[in-house]
Design a protein around this motif. Structure first.
Motif, PDB file in Angstrom:
ATOM      1  N   GLU A 176       0.830  -1.202   0.000  1.00 15.34           N
ATOM      2  CA  GLU A 176       0.000   0.000   0.000  1.00 15.34           C
ATOM      3  C   GLU A 176       0.865   1.252   0.000  1.00 15.34           C
ATOM      4  O   GLU A 176       0.545   2.240  -0.683  1.00 15.34           O
ATOM      5  N   GLN A 180       2.125   1.828  -3.472  1.00 13.84           N
ATOM      6  CA  GLN A 180       1.106   2.403  -4.346  1.00 13.84           C
ATOM      7  C   GLN A 180       0.947   3.900  -4.114  1.00 13.84           C
ATOM      8  O   GLN A 180       0.838   4.680  -5.061  1.00 13.84           O
ATOM      9  N   GLU A 190       1.974   6.368  -7.152  1.00 16.80           N
ATOM     10  CA  GLU A 190       0.846   6.969  -7.855  1.00 16.80           C
ATOM     11  C   GLU A 190       0.566   8.394  -7.397  1.00 16.80           C
ATOM     12  O   GLU A 190       0.240   9.262  -8.227  1.00 16.80           O
ATOM     13  N   TYR A 196       3.263  -5.573  -8.927  1.00 17.45           N
ATOM     14  CA  TYR A 196       2.939  -4.142  -8.994  1.00 17.45           C
ATOM     15  C   TYR A 196       4.099  -3.350  -9.602  1.00 17.45           C
ATOM     16  O   TYR A 196       3.882  -2.472 -10.456  1.00 17.45           O
TER      17      TYR A 196
END
Length: 432
Positions: free
Chosen positions: A55, A58, A62, A97
């Motif tokens: 997490e 990410q 992002e 990912y």
């Protein structure tokens, strides 16, 4: 101000390592230019990757635009740091990912390690499969020259070693097929070059032959008072006279026409002479018997035509290859470093050359050159019986004999042994 900035950096790194998103967003400053690093070049994304916090990765990639290939001072990227034994349960989602966002697979650290090296060292089979499936180099070497499969052997990861061995074999076959395709295309271009070269060579040789013929004709001796040019230009052509068929000179038996005249005569239809020609003898036509009728009813036609049997080759050499041969146009030699040099007869170097063994390139470009039927093993040569190692060492004071004589002594009779020893000047051995 500096102390507050360092404390905020520590909070940012701790938040990324612990996976606390609220604390991480609170500590990150979007107005600050660049990425804050420690003395080893670690940033928040490196701490998050090292602990396997998906997490946090990410959020950093992002929302705060952290590069997925941001290296440390040692050359480690987040993909390197996430592959660790402690992250065994969470390594796959993080790897997926990072790969989806463009992480480089074959980036090497300062010691030459790739992510596949680390996965093989840790024995993470699932991670190894993902990396290989996405195109990781299974033949990559680190600073000490080890491949990923070498670390599997060192740390006794047998399952990973079997998978990597199979992947290396498939990769070698795929690379070989790709290079063979390039070699096929190169051979086609070389065949076209050879055709142009032969055409130009034939035209050049034809011009040289014409020049030599004119030179010979110019120096040809003629009768006195006559000139070849004068006779050709000034003398009127002789009137054509009709020659009767009966008085036409007969051609000699060994007379041969030029190919052009032969084509002209064969192309023109033959006219039947008006004069009645004498009958000539015709060879009788021999008719071969029809094939045997294998049907039960003799009145019916044979069910199958039995053709002539094919010739049986009695030789041991293979049939000549029908592929295009470039042995007269191209020269192949090794460069001494595992590569190959191609040079045409005109001196032009051919490049690039496919990365294939020299034997494969020679066999493809020179299909008429067949290798030896039996390859002699390396280091195999004839050895004298005197050079064969003996079971025991015989000193200077001991009677010398070789192994063959010791083995055959019990086979020969007394007379033969006495004759051999007398001829060699050696003491007579007692008969067993």
């Amino acid at each position: 101000l500096i102390q507050e900035r360092v404390e905020s950096n520590n909070c940012e790194w701790f938040a990324a390592a612990l996976g606390n998103l609220e604390w991480l967003r609170f500590c990150l400053n979007p107005d600050l230019e660049g990425f804050l690093t420690d003395n080893k070049g670690f940033t928040a994304i490196h701490f998050a990757a090292q602990k396997g916090k998906l997490e946090c990765l990410q959020v950093l990639v992002e929302e705060y635009k952290f590069p997925v290939d941001l290296p440390t001072k040692n050359g480690q990227t987040p993909l390197h740091l996430v592959i660790h034994k402690e992250n065994k349960n969470v390594v796959l989602p993080c790897v997926h990912y990072l790969l989806q966002h463009g992480a480089a697979l074959n980036t090497q650290t300062r010691n030459g390690s790739t992510p596949l090296h680390l996965a093989a060292r840790e024995g993470l089979l699932s991670c190894v499969k993902v990396l290989v499936k996405n195109g990781a180099n299974v033949h990559a070497r680190d600073a000490i020259g080890c491949k990923p499969i070498d670390y599997c052997k060192i740390w006794n990861h047998r399952v990973c070693a079997r998978f990597l061995k199979d992947a290396m074999w498939k990769r070698d076959k795929k690379d070989f097929a790709y290079e063979m395709g390039k070699l096929k295309g190169l051979k086609g271009r070389l065949a076209l070059m050879q055709r142009y070269y032969l055409t130009e060579y034939q035209e050049e040789q034809q011009l040289l032959r014409q020049a030599d013929f004119k030179k010979w004709l110019h120096h040809k001796p003629l009768p006195r008072g006559q000139s070849l040019i004068h006779s050709i230009e000034q003398e009127p052509p002789a009137p054509s006279r009709a020659i009767p068929v009966s008085k036409t000179p007969k051609l000699s038996k060994h007379f041969h026409l030029f190919p052009q005249e032969h084509l002209q005569q064969t192309s023109q239809p033959k006219l039947q002479p008006s004069v009645s020609s004498t009958p000539h003898y015709r060879h009788p036509t021999v008719r071969q018997p029809k094939p045997w009728n294998i049907s039960n009813n003799p009145a019916r036609s044979p069910t199958a035509q039995i053709g002539s049997p094919q010739g049986i080759r009695l030789g041991v050499n293979p049939d000549p290859s029908l592929e295009h041969n470039l042995s007269g146009f191209l020269k192949i030699r090794s460069d001494g470093q595992g590569g190959t040099h191609l040079c045409t007869v005109t001196g032009k170097q051919v490049a690039p050359v496919p990365r294939l063994p020299l034997e494969v390139i020679v066999r493809e470009l020179y299909p008429h050159m067949r290798p030896c039927r039996m390859k002699v093993p390396q280091g195999f040569h004839s050895v004298s019986i005197q050079d064969v190692d003996r079971k025991r060492y015989l000193g200077d004071n001991t009677f010398w004999t070789d192994t063959l004589a010791m083995n055959l002594r019990e086979t020969f009779d007394e007379a033969f042994l006495a004759a051999v020893q007398a001829h060699q000047g050696l003491p007579i051995l007692p008969c067993p």
